[in-house]
Design a protein around this motif. Structure first.
Motif, short mmCIF file in Angstrom:
data_model
loop_
_atom_site.label_atom_id
_atom_site.label_comp_id
_atom_site.label_asym_id
_atom_site.label_seq_id
_atom_site.Cartn_x
_atom_site.Cartn_y
_atom_site.Cartn_z
N PHE A 131 -13.67 20.92 -49.49
CA PHE A 131 -12.61 21.83 -49.93
C PHE A 131 -12.06 21.47 -51.32
O PHE A 131 -10.96 21.88 -51.69
CB PHE A 131 -11.42 21.88 -48.94
N ASN A 162 -25.68 24.93 -58.45
CA ASN A 162 -24.78 24.94 -59.60
C ASN A 162 -25.52 24.69 -60.91
O ASN A 162 -25.20 25.29 -61.93
CB ASN A 162 -23.62 23.95 -59.37
N SER A 184 -30.14 21.90 -57.35
CA SER A 184 -28.74 22.33 -57.25
C SER A 184 -28.53 23.81 -57.61
O SER A 184 -29.01 24.29 -58.64
CB SER A 184 -27.92 21.47 -58.22
#
Ligand SMILES: Cc1cc2nc3c(=O)[nH]c(=O)nc-3n(C[C@H](O)[C@H](O)[C@H](O)COP(=O)(O)O)c2cc1C
Length: 187
Positions: free
Chosen positions: A84, A21, A19
């Motif tokens: 989103f 993140n 990942s």
């Protein structure tokens, strides 16, 4: 006298091994100012939020999550953007931490959010949704500065190190601002 160390509970809202993140959170641990220590939470065994599990003896990972956030001076969320919005992993952390509603570890907690995406907007939309959850859970969301890591695949090297110098500088300045802001919120 040296200032007291600020302890920050932190998590990356992705379970993916490689990942971006998670990699951004590792960069934050490395780039934190001397008066701040960032402690990443392990979410690998955290279940999805379920009221049926939220009783006097919740799953161990839930109790550990609440305890770590409760003891920390602040919370750092590093969220992907999915559809989103924030990822379901990020959202389930908020859900667990926001209960019990009358005694939530998020109530009054200074919280900063950052994120990395492969798209061009660097999780800007996810972060707006994330900060908006403060309305229900009572955390104090830092609004400015913000950090949006777009086109993450160009900014981390093959070993998952944040290699992009201006992003490293932005992360450092973001964390310095978070430290100042936590002190301001306390005062
Ligand atoms: C279900 C799903 C939805 C996604 N939606 C978005 C999105 O809305 N905006 C965006 O910039 N990237 C989106 N992406 C791409 C993510 O930015 C990319 O998968 C990124 O690597 C996720 O973070 P991670 O590496 O920490 O897992 C989406 C990815 C997935 C799997």
């Amino acid at each position: 006298l040296p200032e007291r160390l600020l302890t920050i509970a932190a998590f990356a809202g992705s379970l993916r091994k490689d990942s971006y993140n998670k990699a951004l959170l590792r960069a934050a641990v490395e780039l934190a100012p001397p008066d701040m220590r960032i402690d990443p939470l392990d979410l690998s065994s955290l279940p999805l939020y379920n009221v049926d599990l939220d009783n006097d003896s919740p799953p161990g990972a839930v109790a550990a999550l609440r305890d770590a956030i409760g003891r920390a001076d602040g919370l750092l969320a590093v969220t992907p953007e999915h559809n989103f919005s924030m990822s379901a992993v990020t959202k389930t952390v908020i859900e667990w931490a926001s209960r019990p509603a009358d005694n939530s570890v998020l109530d009054g907690k200074p919280v900063a959010v950052m994120g990395a995406s492969t798209g061009g907007f660097g999780t800007a939309r996810a972060q707006v949704h994330f900060r908006d959850t403060a309305g229900e859970s009572g955390f104090l969301a830092m609004l400015d500065p913000a950090i949006y890591v777009s086109r993450a695949q160009e900014k981390f090297d093959a070993s998952g190190r944040l290699a992009h110098e201006s992003t490293r500088k932005a992360v450092r300045e973001f964390l310095e601002a978070f430290a100042r802001w936590i002190k301001k919120m306390r005062a």
